[in-house]
Design an enzyme around this catalytic site. Structure first.
Site, mmCIF file in Angstrom:
data_model
loop_
_atom_site.group_PDB
_atom_site.id
_atom_site.type_symbol
_atom_site.label_atom_id
_atom_site.label_comp_id
_atom_site.label_asym_id
_atom_site.label_seq_id
_atom_site.Cartn_x
_atom_site.Cartn_y
_atom_site.Cartn_z
ATOM 1 N N HIS A 183 -73.076 4.411 -44.578
ATOM 2 C CA HIS A 183 -73.865 5.603 -44.248
ATOM 3 C C HIS A 183 -73.425 6.181 -42.899
ATOM 4 O O HIS A 183 -73.130 7.384 -42.791
ATOM 5 C CB HIS A 183 -75.349 5.233 -44.208
ATOM 6 C CG HIS A 183 -76.260 6.318 -43.746
ATOM 7 N ND1 HIS A 183 -77.062 7.035 -44.614
ATOM 8 C CD2 HIS A 183 -76.514 6.823 -42.504
ATOM 9 C CE1 HIS A 183 -77.753 7.934 -43.925
ATOM 10 N NE2 HIS A 183 -77.439 7.815 -42.637
ATOM 11 N N GLU A 184 -73.384 5.330 -41.889
ATOM 12 C CA GLU A 184 -73.033 5.811 -40.551
ATOM 13 C C GLU A 184 -71.581 6.258 -40.466
ATOM 14 O O GLU A 184 -71.236 7.117 -39.648
ATOM 15 C CB GLU A 184 -73.310 4.721 -39.512
ATOM 16 C CG GLU A 184 -74.767 4.299 -39.408
ATOM 17 C CD GLU A 184 -75.700 5.467 -39.116
ATOM 18 O OE1 GLU A 184 -75.253 6.450 -38.476
ATOM 19 O OE2 GLU A 184 -76.873 5.405 -39.524
ATOM 20 N N HIS A 232 -71.436 9.961 -41.102
ATOM 21 C CA HIS A 232 -71.742 10.741 -39.898
ATOM 22 C C HIS A 232 -70.567 10.709 -38.917
ATOM 23 O O HIS A 232 -70.170 11.741 -38.362
ATOM 24 C CB HIS A 232 -72.982 10.172 -39.194
ATOM 25 C CG HIS A 232 -74.259 10.351 -39.952
ATOM 26 N ND1 HIS A 232 -74.643 11.545 -40.530
ATOM 27 C CD2 HIS A 232 -75.275 9.477 -40.209
ATOM 28 C CE1 HIS A 232 -75.816 11.403 -41.105
ATOM 29 N NE2 HIS A 232 -76.222 10.156 -40.934
#
Length: 433
Positions: free
Chosen positions: A24-25, A28
């Site tokens: 997920h990170e 980003h």
């Protein structure tokens, strides 16, 4: 041995959880760097740092509590109207805003003026914030589709697993036959365990749902072609009218709802059947719809969760579970008396569901979730376009920091809900066996 297998299941799920957070990170991080935003930190977990390494301008690390993760971007919020970030109000609400604004400019270095998050166009900021949840969606789809097409699902077949002795209305809480109950049509026709029904009233059938619908639509005489010991033979049955479980448009049973329909009286055998690509896509779509419905229904689950946590209320099968509850389920999976490939498939499905939940939850348009930042960027884009249309001055970046008081309230609600789920997961967990 059971304890060892349970611990192994929990560890496997924890590793999958950490990977999901890191994945997920990474969404980003990669998009932020692509758009030239400086990212000082990339962390998996919260709390004390147990390992970190600096590469380039970013510190990569793992923290002690694997309940989330984050990247820190420079300039998440714009400066105040006076251009200063040092101003501090005595108002607690204004204080929250100014604290958030100051944190957004932590570690500001010379040359960072052109690398601030808020200076990027709204569509770029939306991509950066959407990339994280999108990575979870990609992971959920890849895992689900891969397992569905290679391993499959437990599916009812047209093979007979057992024959009912008598006709019992399914809307009554009784399993044993009573005096006066008529013999089931299947038993009267001579249907036996192990028979495979290949045709009904002359229509060839291979799919259980098709056969089930044909039986429900028939009351009275019917011919049933079965394959027994390698040969086909035709049985004659007279189907009874009975109260049976109602099905929805997708062919799924609706709990506690019954309708009158044709009744034969046998149990269908099940086997694990891999799905085609199209069927896997349909099943994934159903999973997403169910996930959305579950999130919408979360507030309605709070009373049952409270009763399960603090009184003797039952923990329902569809009750929300947290990381602890999911880890316990992972531990139970490893203790099931099923082949190892079945255990692995169940663990992967559990991980796919977790990633889908992360995606849907983070898409809520509320700060501090990713969806809240996306909503702010979208509103800024709309506001600036309207200003151009009406030939008004550019209103500038939308100050998401002004929504921080609301974000703190939302975060407080989420924390309370998470604690409630945690307590319920510990004292009254959802079980699969």
């Amino acid at each position: 041995m059971t304890i060892l297998l349970t611990v192994l299941g929990i560890v496997i799920f924890a590793v999958g959880l950490l990977f999901s957070i890191a994945w997920h990170e990474l969404g980003h991080l990669s998009t932020a760097k692509y758009f030239g935003i400086r990212v000082p930190q990339y962390m998996v977990g919260f709390g004390p740092t147990i390992w970190s390494r600096k590469k380039g301008e970013t510190e990569y690390g793992i923290k002690a509590i694997p309940l989330g993760g984050y990247i820190r971007m420079i300039g998440m919020f714009p400066p105040g109207a006076d251009g200063r970030i040092e101003a501090r109000s005595t108002s607690p609400w204004r204080g929250m805003i100014e604290d958030a604004r100051s944190a957004a400019f932590e570690e500001l270095k010379e040359g960072d003026e052109t690398r601030l998050f808020y200076t990027r166009k709204p569509w770029k900021r939306m991509i950066v914030m959407f990339a994280g949840p999108f990575m979870n969606l990609v992971l959920a789809v890849v895992i689900f589709m891969g397992v569905a097409m290679s391993f499959g699902f437990q599916t009812q077949t047209t093979e007979v697993a057992g024959v009912q002795k008598c006709v019992i209305s399914q809307d009554v809480a009784r399993e044993k036959c009573a005096a006066g109950d008529p013999v089931s049509p299947a038993r009267a026709a001579g249907l036996k365990e192990g028979d495979k029904i290949v045709a009904f009233n002359g229509q060839r059938v291979e799919d259980w749902s098709v056969l089930s619908n044909l039986i429900r639509e028939t009351i009275g005489p019917a011919s049933i072609t079965v394959e027994r010991d390698g040969n086909e033979q035709v049985l004659q049955a007279t189907l009874a009218k009975n109260m049976v479980a109602q099905k929805n448009s997708d062919g799924e049973v609706i709990p506690d709802k019954f309708v009158p329909a044709g009744y034969l009286g046998f149990a269908a055998a099940t086997e694990i059947v891999p799905l085609s690509f199209g069927d896997s896509v349909d099943r994934m779509g159903d999973m997403i719809v169910t996930g959305v419905e579950s999130i919408i229904a979360l507030p309605s689950k709070i009373p049952d969760l409270w009763n399960a946590a603090f009184s003797d209320g039952d923990r329902k099968d569809d009750s929300p579970v947290g990381v602890v509850g999911a880890a316990r389920i992972g531990g139970e999976v490893m203790t099931l008396d099923v082949p190892a490939q079945n255990q692995m498939a169940m663990m992967l499905f559990l991980l796919a569901g977790f990633n889908l939940s992360l995606f849907l939850f983070n898409m809520l348009p509320l700060l501090p979730l990713d969806g809240g930042h996306m909503a702010g960027a979208l509103w800024e884009s709309v506001r600036r376009k309207l200003a151009r249309i009406f030939k008004r001055p550019d209103p500038g970046p939308f100050d998401v920091a002004k929504l921080m008081p609301v974000a703190y309230v939302v975060a407080g609600i989420f924390i309370c809900f998470t604690l409630l789920v945690l307590i319920a997961d510990v004292v009254n967990p959802v079980k699969i066996m």
